[in-house]
Design an enzyme around this catalytic site. Structure first.
Site, PDB file in Angstrom:
ATOM      1  N   ASN A   1     -10.275  -2.909   1.752  1.00 51.96           N
ATOM      2  CA  ASN A   1      -9.916  -2.869   0.335  1.00 51.96           C
ATOM      3  C   ASN A   1     -11.149  -2.547  -0.491  1.00 51.96           C
ATOM      4  O   ASN A   1     -12.265  -2.515   0.031  1.00 51.96           O
ATOM      5  CB  ASN A   1      -9.347  -4.223  -0.125  1.00 51.96           C
ATOM      6  CG  ASN A   1      -7.938  -4.474   0.382  1.00 51.96           C
ATOM      7  OD1 ASN A   1      -7.175  -3.539   0.625  1.00 51.96           O
ATOM      8  ND2 ASN A   1      -7.585  -5.738   0.535  1.00 51.96           N
TER       9      ASN A   1
ATOM     10  N   HIS B   1       0.829  -1.223   0.000  1.00 59.12           N
ATOM     11  CA  HIS B   1       0.000   0.000   0.000  1.00 59.12           C
ATOM     12  C   HIS B   1       0.861   1.269   0.000  1.00 59.12           C
ATOM     13  O   HIS B   1       0.474   2.290   0.574  1.00 59.12           O
ATOM     14  CB  HIS B   1      -0.965   0.014   1.191  1.00 59.12           C
ATOM     15  CG  HIS B   1      -1.956  -1.097   1.183  1.00 59.12           C
ATOM     16  ND1 HIS B   1      -3.117  -1.054   0.445  1.00 59.12           N
ATOM     17  CD2 HIS B   1      -1.965  -2.296   1.817  1.00 59.12           C
ATOM     18  CE1 HIS B   1      -3.797  -2.177   0.620  1.00 59.12           C
ATOM     19  NE2 HIS B   1      -3.115  -2.951   1.446  1.00 59.12           N
TER      20      HIS B   1
END
Length: 547
Positions: free
Chosen positions: A161, A83
């Site tokens: 997510n 990320h």
């Protein structure tokens, strides 16, 4: 009496010190926009270092230069191991005070949900997963959707997510999953064969791969993608009774995804397109919104289901467990500084408030340690004192020291000599419990063993059948393009897995691979043209003379 006098004296001294340091003054010939160094010294020449004559050697006592270049050398903190590429914005969560038509207090006592119209400040960070901080936002990759809510009971982080499921269910496999998806440690090139080598031996990933290689694997931007908490959590009410819960964020702007071809065209024009889209929309007052839904399920094993409800590779279908609205999320303010807010923002799945709890999802429990641990490594032991991470409420703790501590989180009136608990000498006191504790009963043998109801292929097949024909065509094309770079043993195993999900699914992948000549190209995910691109750069480039 002596202790009381001593405490008052310390409070007076502390207050005086705080006032002295909070009062900013400007020196002679200075204004608010005067450039200074970090010591507060005015900088009168920011163009030339100090030298012996204007052509001579520089002198070691160039303090302004040494401070400036030394700080520059340390501007970057370690990027996130996953990320890393991200964008973020501030906003708020507005509660509806209900779970569908029922009072939400029936299921949870979490204060942020109780009152209709109640707004809780929020910060959201969107991201890609497997690539570096400055990688393109058009890559086939899950997208992170991490929400930090600054509630009256402290922070709540929901670290999710865009896709509602995940590749694996056991945290022991997470480092291997990431290693397989990230670049080869020798070539530093992402390799489709490495990815499918791992996936083919991890049948539980078949469902996630089905989503990832469809258009759902490349959201058009951050505003028009879904968000999900992925895991089953728990809601706890005043009586200490719990239900399992999943969270979903549905964009009011609609959902838009990209094909591989469309993504490649956009990447050639702007590989920061999603960050720019989010920033520009907020600057123009077009504030993105998401309707927030929850699904609940009784907190038991549910033997009537053909899957384990705690399995993060599975969906809870709406027909069985309806989505009900609980609020909305609005983003209405861009960060003032990317590094201070977006880069240093730190999230953790273990950050919950009263009325919320964990389930026994193994992956969730593994993430709960990993996320906070990585923030301490990446940002520092005192990362929670940074404004973006600090709760917007009273904080008082006996934790102290550590790298970059810049304040003591002490209560008003606390005896500064007492940095422990319990104490009768003016130290901190334990809080009163709100509601009854949730006390689940657990028993069993300690062992290393997979869950009973894995059903690795059932929902993958259902998802394939629910896709539109356009989505199925794109899925098959993308899978064939990447699998064609893999050795036959990997191809055969993936065809077997897809066939177990749905016979037509496996058949179409097998037929597609027959039409593509086998090669050993180490291509990135979603394309077989990487070697041709490298040769094309040499063959179609323009020669230049040396200068």
């Amino acid at each position: 009496m002596k202790d009381d006098h001593q405490n008052k004296q310390h409070q007076s001294n502390a207050q005086g010190s705080e006032e002295a340091f909070s009062h900013k003054t400007s020196g002679k010939n200075e204004s608010e926009d005067t450039l200074t160094n970090r010591q507060g010294h005015p900088v009168t020449d920011n163009q030339n270092v100090r030298t012996v004559g204007n052509r001579g050697p520089t002198t070691l006592e160039n303090y302004d230069f040494l401070e400036k270049i030394s700080h520059f050398d340390r501007e970057r903190i370690p990027e996130r191991v996953v990320h890393a590429r991200g964008a973020g914005a501030h906003g708020y969560f507005e509660a509806y005070g209900s779970f569908g038509d029922e009072p939400i207090s029936t299921y949870t006592r979490a204060k942020l949900f109780q009152e209709k119209g109640k707004k809780t400040p929020a910060f959201v960070r969107f991201s890609t997963v497997n690539h570096g901080k400055h990688s393109p936002e058009t890559l086939r990759d899950p997208r992170g959707f991490a929400v930090k809510l600054y509630t009256e009971d402290g922070n709540w982080d929901l670290v999710g997510n865009n896709l509602k499921i995940f590749f694996i269910r056991d945290p022991l496999k997470f480092p291997d999953l990431v290693h397989a998806f990230q670049p080869d440690p020798v070539t530093n090139i992402q390799d489709g064969e490495r990815i499918f080598d791992f996936i083919s031996q991890s049948p539980e990933a078949t469902h996630m791969i089905t989503f990832l290689f469809s258009p759902w694997g490349i959201p058009a931007n951050y505003r028009q993608m879904q968000g999900s908490g992925v895991h089953a959590y728990k809601w706890v009410n005043e009586e200490g009774k719990a239900v399992l819960v999943k969270y979903h964020f549905e964009p009011k702007q609609g959902i838009r995804n990209l094909t591989q071809k469309e993504a490649e065209e956009i990447q050639g024009k702007n590989f920061n397109h999603a960050t720019q889209d989010l920033y520009d929309a907020i600057e123009n007052g077009d504030y993105p919104e998401w309707e927030v839904y929850a699904q609940i399920m009784s907190d038991d094993e549910h033997p009537e289901l053909d899957f384990d409800p705690l399995d993060p590779t599975k969906l809870w279908y709406k027909d069985d467990f309806p989505w009900k609205p609980i609020g909305k999320l609005v983003l209405n303010k861009n960060p003032e500084n990317y590094h201070a807010e977006v880069e240093q923002a730190s999230f953790g799945t273990g950050v919950l408030v009263d009325g919320l709890d964990f389930s026994d999802d193994k992956l969730l429990q593994g993430r709960t340690f990993a996320y906070s641990d990585t923030q301490r490594y990446r940002v520092g032991a005192n990362y929670l004192q940074l404004p973006i991470n600090s709760p917007k409420k009273h904080v008082a703790t006996n934790q102290e020291g550590g790298q970059m501590q810049y304040r003591v989180d002490r209560a008003e009136g606390q005896n500064p000599h007492v940095n422990y608990e319990p104490s009768i000498m003016g130290g901190l006191k334990e809080a009163k419990q709100d509601g009854k504790d949730h006390t689940p009963h657990v028993e069993g043998d300690v062992k290393r063993e997979a869950i009973d109801r894995t059903n690795n292929f059932g929902q993958a097949g259902e998802t394939y059948r629910r896709f539109t024909e356009f989505e199925r065509n794109e899925l098959i094309t993308n899978l064939v393009n990447t699998l064609s770079t893999c050795r036959k043993e990997i191809q055969d195993q993936m065809i077997e897995n897809f066939t177990k999900a749905d016979p037509d699914y496996g058949k179409r992948v097998a037929e597609g691979l027959k039409k593509v000549s086998e090669n050993n190209s180490n291509g990135p995910i979603g394309t077989t043209e990487t070697e041709q691109a490298a040769k094309q750069a040499e063959q179609e480039s323009h020669p230049s003379d040396p200068y």
